[in-house]
Design a protein around this motif. Sequence first.
Motif, PDB file in Angstrom:
ATOM      1  N   UNK A 130       0.708   9.290  -5.675  1.00  0.00           N
ATOM      2  CA  UNK A 130       0.463  10.475  -4.846  1.00  0.00           C
ATOM      3  C   UNK A 130       0.330  11.744  -5.672  1.00  0.00           C
ATOM      4  N   UNK A 131       1.135  11.852  -6.728  1.00  0.00           N
ATOM      5  CA  UNK A 131       1.137  13.093  -7.512  1.00  0.00           C
ATOM      6  C   UNK A 131      -0.168  13.321  -8.275  1.00  0.00           C
ATOM      7  N   UNK A 132      -0.938  12.276  -8.505  1.00  0.00           N
ATOM      8  CA  UNK A 132      -2.189  12.405  -9.266  1.00  0.00           C
ATOM      9  C   UNK A 132      -3.427  12.330  -8.369  1.00  0.00           C
ATOM     10  N   UNK A 133      -3.226  12.147  -7.082  1.00  0.00           N
ATOM     11  CA  UNK A 133      -4.365  12.038  -6.168  1.00  0.00           C
ATOM     12  C   UNK A 133      -4.924  13.401  -5.812  1.00  0.00           C
ATOM     13  N   UNK A 134      -6.218  13.431  -5.591  1.00  0.00           N
ATOM     14  CA  UNK A 134      -6.836  14.657  -5.087  1.00  0.00           C
ATOM     15  C   UNK A 134      -6.460  14.795  -3.616  1.00  0.00           C
ATOM     16  N   UNK A 135      -6.501  15.984  -3.067  1.00  0.00           N
ATOM     17  CA  UNK A 135      -6.146  16.180  -1.652  1.00  0.00           C
ATOM     18  C   UNK A 135      -6.927  15.275  -0.706  1.00  0.00           C
ATOM     19  N   UNK A 136      -8.216  15.057  -0.998  1.00  0.00           N
ATOM     20  CA  UNK A 136      -9.048  14.229  -0.126  1.00  0.00           C
ATOM     21  C   UNK A 136      -8.587  12.780  -0.153  1.00  0.00           C
ATOM     22  N   UNK A 137      -8.365  12.240  -1.358  1.00  0.00           N
ATOM     23  CA  UNK A 137      -7.924  10.844  -1.488  1.00  0.00           C
ATOM     24  C   UNK A 137      -6.531  10.666  -0.894  1.00  0.00           C
ATOM     25  N   UNK A 138      -5.660  11.627  -1.128  1.00  0.00           N
ATOM     26  CA  UNK A 138      -4.304  11.551  -0.595  1.00  0.00           C
ATOM     27  C   UNK A 138      -4.309  11.513   0.933  1.00  0.00           C
ATOM     28  N   UNK A 139      -5.119  12.368   1.528  1.00  0.00           N
ATOM     29  CA  UNK A 139      -5.216  12.394   2.990  1.00  0.00           C
ATOM     30  C   UNK A 139      -5.773  11.085   3.520  1.00  0.00           C
ATOM     31  N   UNK A 185       0.826  -1.214   0.000  1.00  0.00           N
ATOM     32  CA  UNK A 185       0.000   0.000   0.000  1.00  0.00           C
ATOM     33  C   UNK A 185       0.860   1.263   0.000  1.00  0.00           C
ATOM     34  N   UNK A 186       2.012   1.178   0.677  1.00  0.00           N
ATOM     35  CA  UNK A 186       2.907   2.339   0.705  1.00  0.00           C
ATOM     36  C   UNK A 186       3.469   2.620  -0.685  1.00  0.00           C
ATOM     37  N   UNK A 237       8.573  -1.046  10.441  1.00  0.00           N
ATOM     38  CA  UNK A 237       7.584  -0.518   9.501  1.00  0.00           C
ATOM     39  C   UNK A 237       8.072   0.820   8.972  1.00  0.00           C
ATOM     40  N   UNK A 238       8.179   1.015   7.647  1.00  0.00           N
ATOM     41  CA  UNK A 238       8.578   2.303   7.099  1.00  0.00           C
ATOM     42  C   UNK A 238       7.626   3.385   7.576  1.00  0.00           C
ATOM     43  N   UNK A 239       8.165   4.556   7.791  1.00  0.00           N
ATOM     44  CA  UNK A 239       7.334   5.652   8.272  1.00  0.00           C
ATOM     45  C   UNK A 239       6.251   5.986   7.250  1.00  0.00           C
ATOM     46  N   UNK A 240       5.048   6.112   7.753  1.00  0.00           N
ATOM     47  CA  UNK A 240       3.936   6.464   6.865  1.00  0.00           C
ATOM     48  C   UNK A 240       4.069   7.921   6.475  1.00  0.00           C
ATOM     49  N   UNK A 241       3.672   8.268   5.274  1.00  0.00           N
ATOM     50  CA  UNK A 241       3.760   9.675   4.841  1.00  0.00           C
ATOM     51  C   UNK A 241       2.866  10.543   5.697  1.00  0.00           C
ATOM     52  N   UNK A 242       3.385  11.684   6.054  1.00  0.00           N
ATOM     53  CA  UNK A 242       2.635  12.620   6.895  1.00  0.00           C
ATOM     54  C   UNK A 242       1.913  13.641   6.025  1.00  0.00           C
ATOM     55  N   UNK A 243       0.727  13.985   6.441  1.00  0.00           N
ATOM     56  CA  UNK A 243      -0.031  15.004   5.718  1.00  0.00           C
ATOM     57  C   UNK A 243       0.646  16.349   5.894  1.00  0.00           C
ATOM     58  N   UNK A 244       0.911  16.987   4.777  1.00  0.00           N
ATOM     59  CA  UNK A 244       1.600  18.262   4.821  1.00  0.00           C
ATOM     60  C   UNK A 244       0.676  19.363   5.346  1.00  0.00           C
ATOM     61  N   UNK A 245       1.226  20.145   6.226  1.00  0.00           N
ATOM     62  CA  UNK A 245       0.460  21.252   6.748  1.00  0.00           C
ATOM     63  C   UNK A 245       0.612  22.474   5.849  1.00  0.00           C
ATOM     64  N   UNK A 246      -0.466  23.160   5.682  1.00  0.00           N
ATOM     65  CA  UNK A 246      -0.430  24.359   4.845  1.00  0.00           C
ATOM     66  C   UNK A 246       0.049  25.554   5.678  1.00  0.00           C
ATOM     67  N   UNK A 286      -2.439   4.358   5.907  1.00  0.00           N
ATOM     68  CA  UNK A 286      -1.085   3.853   6.131  1.00  0.00           C
ATOM     69  C   UNK A 286      -0.649   4.025   7.579  1.00  0.00           C
ATOM     70  N   UNK A 287      -0.964   5.159   8.151  1.00  0.00           N
ATOM     71  CA  UNK A 287      -0.604   5.404   9.546  1.00  0.00           C
ATOM     72  C   UNK A 287      -1.315   4.434  10.485  1.00  0.00           C
ATOM     73  N   UNK A 288      -2.581   4.182  10.222  1.00  0.00           N
ATOM     74  CA  UNK A 288      -3.361   3.254  11.042  1.00  0.00           C
ATOM     75  C   UNK A 288      -2.820   1.833  10.916  1.00  0.00           C
ATOM     76  N   UNK A 289      -2.494   1.439   9.683  1.00  0.00           N
ATOM     77  CA  UNK A 289      -1.971   0.093   9.453  1.00  0.00           C
ATOM     78  C   UNK A 289      -0.606  -0.092  10.104  1.00  0.00           C
TER      79      UNK A 289
END
Length: 206
Positions: free
Chosen positions: A82-91, A74-75, A197-206, A97-100
Amino acid sequence: MKKLHLTFATALLIAGSFFAPSAQAQAPLKIGYTSVEYVLSQMPESKQIESDLKAYGTQLEAQVKSKQGEYQTKLEAYQKGASTMTPVIKADKEKELQTLGQSIQEFSQSAQQSMQQKQQGLLRPVLDKIQKTIDAVATDNGYTYILNSDSGSNPVLLHGPKDGDVSDIILKKMGITPTANAPAAPLTQAPRTTSTVPAAPQKKRK
């Protein structure tokens, strides 16, 4: 798998009336000693315990690796798209991933506890058998105390005459012929289930 020196097994045995009192309080003080590790290594039950622990550990390890494989898949999918995902789907993917990843860590810790409980459960009947035999040997041979000579953080016996070692007497009492140069402890330490477990990607803060 590393060799286990049975420190916890020794502690369990000491906790359960390891000292066998003499039947006659006025009898001369007679002290003997034994190595619980040595006695256990000579017992046929130890091989079965070794086998059971290995099989149980393998099952737990397989479950952890399966979960890690799912996470990795999944990672990689997230990283590629990731580059083609909408912000909602990416989040949503980041949260998944973080939950898993957290779930894998928790399962790994639970597996370690389960392995230790399994090990203690398998050892308990054997340690009880050793204790009863020590009590019988002490009574039959007039020992006031029988100490444990195994090394550890707090060894009970630091020095003693060779004729005070009753380990072979204990084995013979159980119908076991001592074998020369037997390993100190055939049991292996509870295998650690890997949980990297590889670190899950973090949601970028605006």
